[in-house]
Design an enzyme around this catalytic site. Sequence first.
Site, PDB file in Angstrom:
ATOM      1  N   GLY A  11     -67.380  51.655 -55.941  1.00 40.28           N
ATOM      2  CA  GLY A  11     -67.951  52.983 -55.712  1.00 40.28           C
ATOM      3  C   GLY A  11     -67.467  53.568 -54.401  1.00 40.28           C
ATOM      4  O   GLY A  11     -68.247  54.131 -53.625  1.00 40.28           O
ATOM      5  N   ARG A  14     -66.865  57.980 -52.384  1.00 45.37           N
ATOM      6  CA  ARG A  14     -67.717  58.894 -51.617  1.00 45.37           C
ATOM      7  C   ARG A  14     -68.870  58.107 -50.985  1.00 45.37           C
ATOM      8  O   ARG A  14     -69.046  56.924 -51.242  1.00 45.37           O
ATOM      9  CB  ARG A  14     -68.292  59.997 -52.505  1.00 45.37           C
ATOM     10  CG  ARG A  14     -69.177  59.486 -53.626  1.00 45.37           C
ATOM     11  CD  ARG A  14     -69.734  60.617 -54.464  1.00 45.37           C
ATOM     12  NE  ARG A  14     -70.640  60.123 -55.514  1.00 45.37           N
ATOM     13  CZ  ARG A  14     -71.351  60.898 -56.297  1.00 45.37           C
ATOM     14  NH1 ARG A  14     -71.273  62.222 -56.174  1.00 45.37           N
ATOM     15  NH2 ARG A  14     -72.154  60.375 -57.219  1.00 45.37           N
ATOM     16  N   ASN A  88     -71.279  48.347 -54.119  1.00 45.09           N
ATOM     17  CA  ASN A  88     -71.910  49.594 -53.685  1.00 45.09           C
ATOM     18  C   ASN A  88     -72.109  50.595 -54.819  1.00 45.09           C
ATOM     19  O   ASN A  88     -73.007  51.434 -54.744  1.00 45.09           O
ATOM     20  CB  ASN A  88     -71.062  50.234 -52.580  1.00 45.09           C
ATOM     21  CG  ASN A  88     -71.464  51.660 -52.294  1.00 45.09           C
ATOM     22  OD1 ASN A  88     -72.462  51.929 -51.644  1.00 45.09           O
ATOM     23  ND2 ASN A  88     -70.672  52.613 -52.809  1.00 45.09           N
ATOM     24  N   SER A 139     -82.001  48.956 -52.113  1.00 43.03           N
ATOM     25  CA  SER A 139     -82.808  50.095 -51.676  1.00 43.03           C
ATOM     26  C   SER A 139     -84.248  49.654 -51.510  1.00 43.03           C
ATOM     27  O   SER A 139     -84.718  48.750 -52.226  1.00 43.03           O
ATOM     28  CB  SER A 139     -82.717  51.224 -52.705  1.00 43.03           C
ATOM     29  OG  SER A 139     -83.671  52.236 -52.439  1.00 43.03           O
ATOM     30  N   TYR A 155     -84.084  54.141 -61.396  1.00 41.35           N
ATOM     31  CA  TYR A 155     -83.358  53.637 -60.220  1.00 41.35           C
ATOM     32  C   TYR A 155     -84.129  52.477 -59.600  1.00 41.35           C
ATOM     33  O   TYR A 155     -83.551  51.430 -59.275  1.00 41.35           O
ATOM     34  CB  TYR A 155     -83.180  54.766 -59.212  1.00 41.35           C
ATOM     35  CG  TYR A 155     -82.397  54.395 -57.971  1.00 41.35           C
ATOM     36  CD1 TYR A 155     -81.012  54.317 -58.007  1.00 41.35           C
ATOM     37  CD2 TYR A 155     -83.050  54.148 -56.767  1.00 41.35           C
ATOM     38  CE1 TYR A 155     -80.288  53.993 -56.859  1.00 41.35           C
ATOM     39  CE2 TYR A 155     -82.340  53.826 -55.624  1.00 41.35           C
ATOM     40  CZ  TYR A 155     -80.957  53.750 -55.672  1.00 41.35           C
ATOM     41  OH  TYR A 155     -80.257  53.424 -54.534  1.00 41.35           O
ATOM     42  N   LYS A 159     -82.810  48.633 -59.262  1.00 41.19           N
ATOM     43  CA  LYS A 159     -82.591  48.019 -57.957  1.00 41.19           C
ATOM     44  C   LYS A 159     -83.437  46.755 -57.801  1.00 41.19           C
ATOM     45  O   LYS A 159     -83.008  45.789 -57.157  1.00 41.19           O
ATOM     46  CB  LYS A 159     -82.888  49.017 -56.843  1.00 41.19           C
ATOM     47  CG  LYS A 159     -81.812  50.082 -56.667  1.00 41.19           C
ATOM     48  CD  LYS A 159     -80.472  49.472 -56.301  1.00 41.19           C
ATOM     49  CE  LYS A 159     -79.412  50.531 -56.031  1.00 41.19           C
ATOM     50  NZ  LYS A 159     -78.099  49.950 -55.657  1.00 41.19           N
TER      51      LYS A 159
END
Length: 233
Positions: A11, A14, A88, A139, A155, A159
Amino acid sequence: MPAQRRCLVTGANRGLGLGFVRHLLARGDAVIATCRHPGRATALNALTDEHPGRLHVVPLDVGDPRSIDALVHELPLVTDGLDLLVNNAGILHAGERFGTVPAGHFDDSLRTNATGPFLVTQALAPHLAPGARVANISSSLGSTGELDAFRTPTYAVSKAAQNMVTALLAKALAAREVVVLALNPGWVRTDMGGGSAEHSIDEAIEALMHVIDTATPADNGRFLDWRGNAVPW
């Protein structure tokens, strides 16, 4: 860790991924940067001209096993091993509300955020040098211990699953003294984090790299924040 690390970042086109690539190149490391569409990764491709021979941009969709197989096939052409793997690549479906969360969002999130890091690390394990580091970018939203509201459920679930992936990989790779970490970067000003976030990308990467660099085998399988403090599971 060797003076010049051989690194792979997923990833990397960006956000935090690109930040990792820039930081690693600046300190003299050799980097394989992966993303789904290298032809569209303008900022990443510009770095190849600035760092000839030390940056290779390679296609990878972490949610596609065939893409992972292709990466493994190409890897020996660009490096003889890996000292650092940064998982990532991630996806966040914004705006989810209880009562209308689509099943497909769970499929996408789990495939990219949890299954992807497991399969990528499993596939690259034979290329990890003894004592290498695997950094899974997690996260606080994946921490049940810090849960305080209903938000971004697909999400958060993915995670949390990724955190179990970290614990499992730590057990699988411990005999080779490979240290696997789940890292919470904090609230960072990226496309995902938004412009109001607390930390810049450079601040987050510098802090995360300090945690990675100073990790020991005793840290294998831990969930840490950007300051090196333990995050509740």
